[in-house]
Design an enzyme around this catalytic site. Structure first.
Site, PDB file in Angstrom:
ATOM      1  N   HIS A 237      36.463  47.966  33.938  1.00  0.00           N
ATOM      2  CA  HIS A 237      35.273  47.121  33.944  1.00  0.00           C
ATOM      3  C   HIS A 237      33.992  47.937  34.039  1.00  0.00           C
ATOM      4  O   HIS A 237      33.918  48.958  34.698  1.00  0.00           O
ATOM      5  CB  HIS A 237      35.337  46.071  35.062  1.00  0.00           C
ATOM      6  CG  HIS A 237      35.534  46.620  36.437  1.00  0.00           C
ATOM      7  ND1 HIS A 237      35.800  45.819  37.514  1.00  0.00           N
ATOM      8  CD2 HIS A 237      35.511  47.872  36.922  1.00  0.00           C
ATOM      9  CE1 HIS A 237      35.921  46.544  38.602  1.00  0.00           C
ATOM     10  NE2 HIS A 237      35.751  47.801  38.260  1.00  0.00           N
ATOM     11  N   ASN A 238      32.992  47.461  33.300  1.00  0.00           N
ATOM     12  CA  ASN A 238      31.652  48.044  33.271  1.00  0.00           C
ATOM     13  C   ASN A 238      31.591  49.423  32.627  1.00  0.00           C
ATOM     14  O   ASN A 238      30.597  50.139  32.772  1.00  0.00           O
ATOM     15  CB  ASN A 238      31.034  48.089  34.673  1.00  0.00           C
ATOM     16  CG  ASN A 238      30.717  46.711  35.222  1.00  0.00           C
ATOM     17  OD1 ASN A 238      31.513  46.127  35.958  1.00  0.00           O
ATOM     18  ND2 ASN A 238      29.570  46.164  34.842  1.00  0.00           N
TER      19      ASN A 238
END
Length: 341
Positions: A237-238
């Site tokens: 994520h991210n």
């Protein structure tokens, strides 16, 4: 299909040597598998073996060796080979209809010339661009925006709110926008952190079979134009990944890593989270990157080091058994010298 050598040379914008007007090329194959009516190619270090191939014709670069058979000279033989594969083995045409057995939400916006095969699901609020093909058993979640001329193979999952650019290829079993691995531990219990972001894929991205790109906790996990993921690759994520990167099978990138452009990650390479990697780097297979990386580096080993230094270390490691024998001899000699005192 069959083609003359002159037709193929014109198609590839190449230069033909040793033309054989009677030869008709009927297929494209590798050096070992090719037969007398096939065309093949070679690049270093395999050029020196190409004369042993049974191929009727070869694709080589202008500086490669001379052969006693027809040769088409091009600047990039590998690219030419790929173009011939498309010419001789075109993908099967898919009927551009929406199957009555597909589940398509009434408010989904479906472009022109789109194919949605039986048992595919397109949820509410989704937009599908012109010319896209969605195969059976694919799932496109709510409010997804998918561009033009994409190919979504069976059993692909694109979760809610994700954005897919133009000409993307999503291979079977990949998951775009699954929850990121976020937990808060309190009193020994791991409590899930809601993952509220999405995934944004640029144009001309390809995601391999069973690869996973996690949605961001907040904001977006981003993959830039032209980046390609092999099978069994994980982006956390991210992550923010730039353009034209290559991720070979089983690469693992944890959360909040920023990666520039034109990097190559060899098989089973991995990084720690929350680092920045620059542009034009190569991480060799099983390389473990534990800190920030600049530009134009070739790295290997764990923890990561220059590839040259890693080669030196590996060379020395192979001599350990000999060194141990020498140490034992020296220990014995030292012990005997001590007895003489």
């Amino acid at each position: 299909m069959d083609k003359t050598l002159q037709e193929l040379a014109a198609f590839l914008h190449g230069t033909l040597e040793n033309d054989d007007p009677a030869l008709r090329i009927t297929g494209v194959n590798g050096l070992v598998e090719a037969g007398p009516t096939d065309i093949s190619f070679a690049i270093p270090p395999y050029v020196e073996f190409c004369h042993k191939s049974r191929a009727g014709a070869m694709i080589l670069s202008p500086e490669d060796r001379k052969l006693d058979r027809p040769v088409i000279r091009v600047s990039n033989p590998k690219q030419a080979f790929a173009e011939l594969l498309e010419l001789f083995r075109p993908q099967e045409e898919v009927e551009r209809v929406i199957s009555p057995l597909a589940c398509v939400a009434e408010d989904a916006k479906i472009g022109a010339n789109v194919a949605i095969q039986p048992f595919a699901v397109v949820e509410a609020g989704t937009e599908i661009g012109d010319g896209t093909v969605i195969y059976s058993h694919a799932y496109i979640g709510r409010h997804v925006k998918m561009g033009r001329d994409c190919v979504v193979y069976p059993n692909v999952t694109v979760r809610e709110n994700c954005v897919i650019g133009d000409r993307n290829i999503l291979q079977s079993g990949c998951v775009i926008g699954g929850d990121g691995f976020g937990f808060v531990t309190n009193n020994g219990k791991h409590n899930k952190v809601q993952q509220t972001g999405n995934v944004v894929l640029g144009d001309d991205v390809e995601i391999g079979c069973n690869s996973c790109i996690d949605r961001a906790t907040v904001g977006s996990t981003v993959v830039g134009n032209g980046t390609k993921l092999d099978n069994l690759v994980h982006l956390g994520h991210n992550d923010v990944v730039g353009e034209n990167n290559l991720f070979v099978a089983m690469v693992g990138i944890p959360g909040s890593v920023t990666i520039g452009n034109n990097n190559t990650f060899g098989g089973q390479a991995a990084t720690v989270g929350h680092i920045t990697i620059g542009n034009n780097n190569v991480m060799a297979g099983r390389c473990g990157v534990i800190g920030d990386v600049g530009d134009n580096q070739i790295l290997a080993g764990f923890p990561h080091m220059s590839h040259v230094e890693w080669l030196r270390q590996q060379s020395k490691l192979r001599k350990i058994s000999e060194l141990m024998k020498t140490v034992k001899v020296l220990q014995k000699e030292i012990a005997e010298l001590k007895k003489e005192k």
